[in-house]
Design a protein around this motif. Structure first.
Motif: not given
Length: 263
Positions: A71-73, A203-204, A225-227, A232-235
């Motif tokens: 799990c990344g986040h 999701t990391g 990247a953007f989920q 929402g979240g930026a990676l």
């Protein structure tokens, strides 16, 4: 028994966005069944538990339904708590997990995950079933730890309203839908109803597959990247040989004590 915990919104620089995770820093492991019950009580996508070992931190992750191998986040959230709440020294934390050694580093204001890249293979026979479950036209389908469905554009990703019952019957832990982004190199969403997560906000771990795919397709190693979930979240992503680097912000939103009575 009383246990302190912290809630962190990962891959966000403000509260109520990104992906929330619960973090428990334990002196020793609890019974597996108890950790699963605690994760179910919080009812977030992931609850992380860590125990200090002489040279590293041992980390485990639980959804409301099951323990997961990566799990990344929640790893990002755990590193945030260890650095900022418990004053872990240095700029790198090493975790050991079911997926092997993982590292999280401070890079400016962000935290950067160092995770293993994951390979994917084309899977044409499953494509009609996945397309039907997602309710969209799929250009290509790949299989790895999750199913990875590539679609034409960001609008298709955003308007996707899947049949979660049908998705839960598909092989793998979940289904990723991805496309080129308008303001980012690529966008994605992730559905995993079979492990208790209808849609994960950010999701990391799925980027361990997404980054190698998009790096090859776009012929670049560094990407944004953007989920595109409701939160929402930026990676900030980078392919580094057989590893991927995934950086993001995090913010503490709650801290509290779990009261377990005589458990």
């Amino acid at each position: 028994m009383q246990l302190d915990y912290h809630q962190v919104d990962a891959f966000s620089d403000r509260p109520f966005a990104g992906n929330p995770a619960i973090v428990y820093r334990l002196d020793q492991w609890l019974d597996d069944a108890l950790m699963q019950k605690i994760a179910g009580e919080h009812n977030l996508a992931e609850t992380a538990f860590v125990v200090k070992q002489p040279e590293y931190w041992h980390i485990r992750w639980f959804t409301p339904a099951t323990e997961v191998p990566l799990c990344g986040h929640a790893t990002l959230a755990t590193a945030y708590v260890l650095f900022n709440i418990y004053a872990e020294p240095g700029d790198v934390i090493e975790f050991h997990s079911l997926s092997g050694p993982l590292r999280v580093s401070r890079v400016g204001r962000r935290l950067e995950l160092d995770f293993p890249a994951q390979s994917i293979e084309p899977d044409e026979p499953l494509l009609p079933a996945v397309a039907a479950a997602l309710g969209v036209t799929i250009e290509a389908l790949f299989v790895g730890p999750e199913l990875l469905a590539v679609v034409a554009d960001e609008a298709t990703v955003r308007r996707c309203e899947p049949d979660l019952t049908a998705l839960a019957k598909l092989p793998g832990m979940g289904v990723i839908i991805t496309a080129p982004g308008l303001q980012h190199d690529f966008v994605s969403r992730y559905f995993a109803p079979s492990i208790g997560i209808d849609e994960d906000p950010v999701t990391g771990a799925i980027h361990c597959s997404l980054i190698p795919y998009w790096a090859q397709r776009l012929a670049k190693d560094e990407m944004r990247a953007f989920q595109a979930s409701a939160r929402g979240g930026a990676l900030h992503c980078r392919l580094d040989g057989k590893r991927v680097r995934i950086a993001g912000d995090a913010v503490l939103v709650a801290k509290a004590t779990l009261l377990l009575g005589d458990v």
